[in-house]
Design an enzyme around this catalytic site. Structure first.
Site, mmCIF file in Angstrom:
data_model
loop_
_atom_site.group_PDB
_atom_site.id
_atom_site.type_symbol
_atom_site.label_atom_id
_atom_site.label_comp_id
_atom_site.label_asym_id
_atom_site.label_seq_id
_atom_site.Cartn_x
_atom_site.Cartn_y
_atom_site.Cartn_z
ATOM 1 N N ASP A 91 -57.060 -1.449 -16.124
ATOM 2 C CA ASP A 91 -56.455 -0.595 -15.111
ATOM 3 C C ASP A 91 -57.552 -0.387 -14.056
ATOM 4 O O ASP A 91 -58.591 0.210 -14.347
ATOM 5 C CB ASP A 91 -56.058 0.731 -15.778
ATOM 6 N N VAL A 92 -57.326 -0.890 -12.844
ATOM 7 C CA VAL A 92 -58.411 -0.868 -11.845
ATOM 8 C C VAL A 92 -58.820 0.545 -11.434
ATOM 9 O O VAL A 92 -59.885 0.724 -10.826
ATOM 10 C CB VAL A 92 -58.055 -1.693 -10.581
ATOM 11 N N ASN A 137 -56.499 -7.151 -5.006
ATOM 12 C CA ASN A 137 -55.095 -7.340 -4.657
ATOM 13 C C ASN A 137 -54.172 -6.306 -5.306
ATOM 14 O O ASN A 137 -53.125 -5.980 -4.749
ATOM 15 C CB ASN A 137 -54.681 -8.761 -5.066
ATOM 16 N N TYR A 145 -49.317 5.385 0.536
ATOM 17 C CA TYR A 145 -49.545 3.937 0.698
ATOM 18 C C TYR A 145 -50.300 3.650 1.993
ATOM 19 O O TYR A 145 -51.309 2.940 1.998
ATOM 20 C CB TYR A 145 -48.193 3.227 0.676
ATOM 21 N N LYS A 173 -54.120 2.189 2.430
ATOM 22 C CA LYS A 173 -54.420 0.906 3.086
ATOM 23 C C LYS A 173 -55.361 1.106 4.269
ATOM 24 O O LYS A 173 -56.265 0.291 4.491
ATOM 25 C CB LYS A 173 -53.123 0.217 3.516
#
Ligand code: BGC
Length: 260
Positions: free
Chosen positions: A65-66, A92, A158, A162
């Site tokens: 799990d990053v 990614n 989100y 980003k």
């Protein structure tokens, strides 16, 4: 142009589906040894590894799990042992979190998007840079989105994540440049993957989406994979600290082709 990544070790987070799978395939096709990170669906990661090996490549599936620092450290240790130190990291893995207006949103879901999409790339980049800086070589490619720049109602976590990765990219690039390490971002537009299947598989959704894309087509995974492979290669050795948009012109604000 012939891109040769043979001898390089690449790690692709969220490598078992969508963009990540295409990027893993592209890197392997150029000769890189590929570690396919996954957090769910081990069977798809193993199937991809099997298919890369069947084509003569070297590949491993690595669970993490990053957003979990200990899991990320363990994953890099595993890649060190199985393939060697990472030369190419592709951050990614990401989620969109679903549509929620901020004032109605659930705090836990908002934080989860930031943890996976922004903290994850930081944790992975930190481990990668520890290996790259000393060896004076390496490339990190962060997958952002057109929404590092275009606001998107209902997706504040989100878009914030980003935009955050965009500035993380530029700052890490500044830190790492003296050591010959490059850090770049790729910002996809609307690409045909599971993340937006509900939009492109619905005729009305697709019609609306196409009005936002000057080139008049939805992107394919290969459109992104080819750019990532190029940026990871020495052909892009003078490219760092920037975002490359691969979006069919979405960030060109097509609504301004009339009126204004
Ligand atoms: C999102 C997609 C969306 C695209 C364009 C991407 O970052 O993941 O769901 O279609 O941006 O809006």
């Amino acid at each position: 142009m012939q891109i040769d990544l043979s001898g390089k070790v690449a790690l692709v987070t969220g490598g078992n589906s969508g963009l990540g799978e295409g990027i893993a395939r592209g890197l392997a096709a150029s000769g890189a040894k590929v570690a396919v990170n996954y957090v769910t669906h081990p069977e798809t990661a193993e199937a991809l590894v099997g298919s890369l090996k069947a084509k003569g490549g070297q590949a491993v599936a690595v669970l993490a799990d990053v957003s979990d620092p200990a899991a990320v450290a363990a994953m890099f240790g595993q890649v060190d042992q199985q393939l060697g130190p990472v030369d190419i990291l592709v951050n990614n893995a990401g989620i969109d979190g679903g549509r929620q207006l901020a004032w109605e949103s659930d705090i836990g879901s908002w934080q989860r998007v930031i943890s996976i999409n922004l903290v994850g790339p930081y944790l992975c980049a930190r481990e990668a840079l520890q290996r790259m800086v000393g060896r004076k070589s390496g490339v990190i490619v962060n997958i952002t989105s057109v929404h590092e720049r275009i606001a998107w109602s209902g997706y504040s976590a989100y878009t914030a994540s980003k935009a955050g990765v965009s500035m993380l990219t530029q700052t890490l690039a500044q830190e790492a440049a003296p050591y010959g390490v490059r850090v770049v971002a790729v910002a996809p537009g609307a690409i045909r993957t599971p993340i937006n299947q509900n939009v492109w598989s619905d005729p009305a959704g697709l019609k609306d989406l196409l009005t936002k894309i000057p080139l008049g087509r939805i992107g394919e995974v290969e459109d992104i994979a080819q750019m990532v492979v190029f940026l990871a290669s020495d052909q892009a050795s003078y490219v760092t600290a920037t975002t490359v948009y691969v979006d069919g012109g979405m960030t060109d604000y097509p609504d301004f082709s009339h009126g204004g």
